[in-house]
Structure formats: structure tokens, C-alpha cells
Design an enzyme around this catalytic site. Structure first.
Site, PDB file in Angstrom:
ATOM      1  N   LYS A   1      10.238  -4.222  -0.857  1.00 12.03           N
ATOM      2  CA  LYS A   1      11.459  -4.161  -0.407  1.00 12.03           C
ATOM      3  C   LYS A   1      12.280  -5.667  -0.099  1.00 12.03           C
ATOM      4  O   LYS A   1      13.151  -5.753  -0.435  1.00 12.03           O
ATOM      5  CB  LYS A   1      11.358  -3.707   1.141  1.00 12.03           C
ATOM      6  CG  LYS A   1      10.718  -2.162   1.563  1.00 12.03           C
ATOM      7  CD  LYS A   1      10.739  -1.856   2.808  1.00 12.03           C
ATOM      8  CE  LYS A   1       9.891  -2.733   3.801  1.00 12.03           C
ATOM      9  NZ  LYS A   1       8.463  -2.537   3.573  1.00 12.03           N
TER      10      LYS A   1
ATOM     11  N   ARG B   1      11.990   1.136  11.708  1.00 15.87           N
ATOM     12  CA  ARG B   1      10.473   1.360  11.462  1.00 15.87           C
ATOM     13  C   ARG B   1      10.126   2.695  12.257  1.00 15.87           C
ATOM     14  O   ARG B   1       8.907   3.424  11.941  1.00 15.87           O
ATOM     15  CB  ARG B   1       9.527   0.342  11.671  1.00 15.87           C
ATOM     16  CG  ARG B   1       8.869  -0.484  10.340  1.00 15.87           C
ATOM     17  CD  ARG B   1       8.141  -1.241  10.910  1.00 15.87           C
ATOM     18  NE  ARG B   1       7.309  -2.061   9.889  1.00 15.87           N
ATOM     19  CZ  ARG B   1       7.629  -3.143   9.317  1.00 15.87           C
ATOM     20  NH1 ARG B   1       8.679  -3.680   9.523  1.00 15.87           N
ATOM     21  NH2 ARG B   1       6.582  -3.657   8.544  1.00 15.87           N
TER      22      ARG B   1
ATOM     23  N   ARG C   1      -1.720 -10.604  -2.208  1.00 14.23           N
ATOM     24  CA  ARG C   1      -0.468 -11.314  -2.031  1.00 14.23           C
ATOM     25  C   ARG C   1      -0.555 -12.611  -1.368  1.00 14.23           C
ATOM     26  O   ARG C   1      -1.366 -12.885  -0.578  1.00 14.23           O
ATOM     27  CB  ARG C   1       0.468 -10.348  -1.168  1.00 14.23           C
ATOM     28  CG  ARG C   1       1.864 -10.965  -0.702  1.00 14.23           C
ATOM     29  CD  ARG C   1       2.861  -9.994  -0.073  1.00 14.23           C
ATOM     30  NE  ARG C   1       2.414  -9.638   1.132  1.00 14.23           N
ATOM     31  CZ  ARG C   1       3.267  -8.844   1.871  1.00 14.23           C
ATOM     32  NH1 ARG C   1       4.354  -8.347   1.391  1.00 14.23           N
ATOM     33  NH2 ARG C   1       2.898  -8.513   3.240  1.00 14.23           N
TER      34      ARG C   1
ATOM     35  N   ARG D   1      -1.138 -13.730   4.217  1.00 19.07           N
ATOM     36  CA  ARG D   1      -0.704 -13.529   5.502  1.00 19.07           C
ATOM     37  C   ARG D   1      -1.937 -12.902   6.195  1.00 19.07           C
ATOM     38  O   ARG D   1      -2.689 -12.317   5.617  1.00 19.07           O
ATOM     39  CB  ARG D   1       0.033 -12.401   5.172  1.00 19.07           C
ATOM     40  CG  ARG D   1       2.032 -12.795   5.360  1.00 19.07           C
ATOM     41  CD  ARG D   1       2.772 -11.626   5.142  1.00 19.07           C
ATOM     42  NE  ARG D   1       2.733 -10.617   6.273  1.00 19.07           N
ATOM     43  CZ  ARG D   1       3.758  -9.742   5.952  1.00 19.07           C
ATOM     44  NH1 ARG D   1       4.814  -9.553   5.402  1.00 19.07           N
ATOM     45  NH2 ARG D   1       3.425  -8.788   6.860  1.00 19.07           N
TER      46      ARG D   1
ATOM     47  N   ARG E   1      -2.147  -0.711   8.595  1.00 16.90           N
ATOM     48  CA  ARG E   1      -0.418  -0.825   8.510  1.00 16.90           C
ATOM     49  C   ARG E   1      -0.049   0.306   7.561  1.00 16.90           C
ATOM     50  O   ARG E   1       1.129   1.108   8.118  1.00 16.90           O
ATOM     51  CB  ARG E   1      -0.118  -2.145   7.817  1.00 16.90           C
ATOM     52  CG  ARG E   1      -0.266  -3.245   8.860  1.00 16.90           C
ATOM     53  CD  ARG E   1      -0.112  -4.628   8.014  1.00 16.90           C
ATOM     54  NE  ARG E   1       0.968  -4.950   7.111  1.00 16.90           N
ATOM     55  CZ  ARG E   1       0.948  -5.650   6.221  1.00 16.90           C
ATOM     56  NH1 ARG E   1       0.031  -6.202   5.688  1.00 16.90           N
ATOM     57  NH2 ARG E   1       2.242  -5.753   5.731  1.00 16.90           N
TER      58      ARG E   1
HETATM   59  P1  AMP Z   1       6.558  -6.854   8.033  1.00 17.44           P
HETATM   60  O1  AMP Z   1       6.860  -8.363   7.536  1.00 17.44           O
HETATM   61  O2  AMP Z   1       7.879  -6.187   7.631  1.00 17.44           O
HETATM   62  O3  AMP Z   1       5.586  -6.352   7.209  1.00 17.44           O
HETATM   63  O4  AMP Z   1       6.302  -7.117   9.344  1.00 17.44           O
HETATM   64  C1  AMP Z   1       5.074  -7.498   9.880  1.00 17.44           C
HETATM   65  C2  AMP Z   1       5.006  -7.007  11.332  1.00 17.44           C
HETATM   66  O5  AMP Z   1       5.620  -7.302  12.134  1.00 17.44           O
HETATM   67  C3  AMP Z   1       4.644  -5.322  11.129  1.00 17.44           C
HETATM   68  O6  AMP Z   1       3.199  -4.964  10.844  1.00 17.44           O
HETATM   69  C4  AMP Z   1       4.986  -5.259  12.729  1.00 17.44           C
HETATM   70  O7  AMP Z   1       3.912  -5.516  13.786  1.00 17.44           O
HETATM   71  C5  AMP Z   1       5.995  -6.135  12.975  1.00 17.44           C
HETATM   72  N1  AMP Z   1       7.491  -5.318  12.848  1.00 17.44           N
HETATM   73  C6  AMP Z   1       8.265  -5.869  11.920  1.00 17.44           C
HETATM   74  N2  AMP Z   1       9.297  -5.185  12.073  1.00 17.44           N
HETATM   75  C7  AMP Z   1       9.231  -4.135  12.927  1.00 17.44           C
HETATM   76  C8  AMP Z   1      10.075  -3.059  13.418  1.00 17.44           C
HETATM   77  N3  AMP Z   1      11.053  -2.792  13.003  1.00 17.44           N
HETATM   78  N4  AMP Z   1       9.317  -2.356  14.348  1.00 17.44           N
HETATM   79  C9  AMP Z   1       8.227  -2.708  15.075  1.00 17.44           C
HETATM   80  N5  AMP Z   1       7.293  -3.736  14.349  1.00 17.44           N
HETATM   81  C10 AMP Z   1       7.950  -4.496  13.487  1.00 17.44           C
END
Ligand code: AMP
Length: 223
Positions: A15, A90, A127, A160, A171
């Protein structure tokens, strides 16, 4: 008309990378809630402090915090010509709030990128990203990251903290439970498209382009 796009898809579906390309192509901001949270953690803000442990465990930050962050971001002028949301919504509660925030704006376009779970685990645990700008270091393995730098900003590379296999599995479980239902929430809309994210990068990019052309013509016709 404005391209108001949400990218759905599991962690590792691609994405963020596709969102970067569309943002550059259309000249509109990519809004990654994960990046915004990681910046808040780095800066040590109150939200950052509250979010850190939740993120490290691969769980979701509360809807209340997330909706607040996105509402504030969508109030800014630079989203008038459109925006791309990466990582939001989400949960169904976030999606419903977003519909509320869309009053008076062009309709949402929704693109869902699908990738099988084994492939997601393989991608995420391998990654490598830049410590400074967060860009993925494409083609750099974990073994090579100490001796390579970011092609965009020259920064040092790292994995990460939430890309370890155990956290990745959590996740993906969280995704299946909370985020997969969003596909049901959105899929009856004429501006929803699903694309196969397990194809080559070029094929995914071509499928994205086609899907965007489709949803924009549907959205334009329904105005
Ligand atoms: P990402 O980089 O999108 O994988 O986000 C990393 C982490 O940030 C996720 O595993 C969540 O802990 C938190 N996070 C990001 N966006 C959201 C969201 N829309 N709702 C809840 N938690 C979020």
C-alpha cells in the site's frame, strides 16, 4: 475532481509504495497514519508516548486518537485537490467517522490490494527501511543493511521494530479481525476496486492505474 483515495490491504501488501507513486503522479499528499505515529514517537509527544507500546506489540492505537489525528490532517488546505490515506481506516468505526468527514467532498475511492499471508510474512520479515526518511530500501536484504545507505536521503538503514516474525503474525491477526471487515463495509460501493498485489511490481502498478481510471470515471459520473 479531487482524488480522495483510501488504500486497503494487509501490512506488507505494498500500500505504502503504491500510495507514494500515486501521490507523486497526482501531486496530492499521502497521509500515512503509521508514519505520523512513528514521527510522534520520535518527537516524544503525548500521543507518541501513548502509542509506542501499542505499536511495538502490533496492536491498534485507539479509534479516538486515530480519528482525531486524521480529522486534523484533513482540515488542512493541501488536501483540497485530493489525498491518499495509507493505513487508515483500520476499523469499521474509523471508516464510519471518515464517511462523516467526507461530507461536502468528492466521494472516496477505495483500492484493496490483496496478497496471500505467507507472502506477506516473507516480505515484512525481510523488509529494510531508512532510519531517517522511512523509505523502503528495495532489494536490500537484512544481511546487507549495515553496509548500505538509503538511495533517497543517504540515511542509515534498519528493520522496523514491529517487523519481527512474532509481531508480524500478530499484526496479520489484528488485520484479519479488525481491518478485513472493511472490505465488506466498502465493497458494494461503485468506487471500490480490488487488485492482486502478489503480481510483479510493474503489474501491480498497471492494475492500480487502471483501477484509478475506473473509479474516477465512476465517481465523476455520480457527482
Ligand atoms: P503501519 O505503518 O500502517 O503498519 O502502522 C504501524 C502501526 O501504527 C500499526 O501496527 C498500529 O499500531 C498503528 N496504526 C497505524 N494506523 C493506525 C490506525 N488507523 N488505527 C490504529 N492503529 C494504527
Amino acid at each position: 475532481m479531487a482524488l480522495n483515495l483510501i488504500m486497503l490491504g494487509a501490512p506488507g501488501a505494498g500500500k505504502g509504495t503504491q500510495a507514494d507513486r500515486v501521490a507523486a503522479q497526482y501531486g496530492i499528499p499521502k497521509i500515512s497514519t503509521g508514519d505520523m505515529l512513528r514521527e510522534a514517537v520520535k518527537a516524544g509527544t503525548e500521543i507518541g508516548l501513548r502509542a509506542k507500546a501499542v505499536m511495538d506489540a502490533g496492536q491498534l492505537v485507539s479509534d479516538e486518537i486515530m480519528i482525531g489525528i486524521v480529522k486534523e490532517r484533513l482540515d488542512r488546505d493541501d488536501v483540497k485537490a485530493g489525498f491518499i490515506l495509507d493505513g487508515f481506516p483500520r476499523t469499521v468505526a474509523q471508516a464510519k467517522s471518515l464517511d462523516g468527514l467526507m461530507d461536502g467532498r468528492d466521494p472516496l475511492a477505495i483500492i484493496d490490494i490483496r496478497v496471500p499471508e505467507d507472502e506477506l510474512v516473507r516480505r515484512l520479515t525481510g523488509r529494510v527501511i531508512c532510519q531517517n526518511c522511512g523509505q523502503n530500501a528495495e532489494g536490500v536484504s537484512v544481511a546487507q543493511m549495515a553496509t548500505t545507505v538509503c538511495t533517497k536521503c543517504g540515511g542509515p538503514l534498519k528493520q522496523r521494530a514491529d517487523d519481527t516474525e512474532a509481531v508480524v503474525r500478530d499484526r496479520l491477526t489484528v488485520y484479519a479481525r479488525n481491518t478485513q471487515p472493511l472490505v465488506d463495509f466498502y465493497q458494494s460501493r461503485p468506487t471500490f476496486r480490488s487488485i492482486d498485489g502478489a503480481q510483479s511490481f510493474e503489474q501491480v502498478t498497471a492494475a492500480m492505474k487502471q483501477a484509478l481510471t475506473d473509479v474516477q470515471s465512476v465517481a465523476g459520473a455520480s457527482r
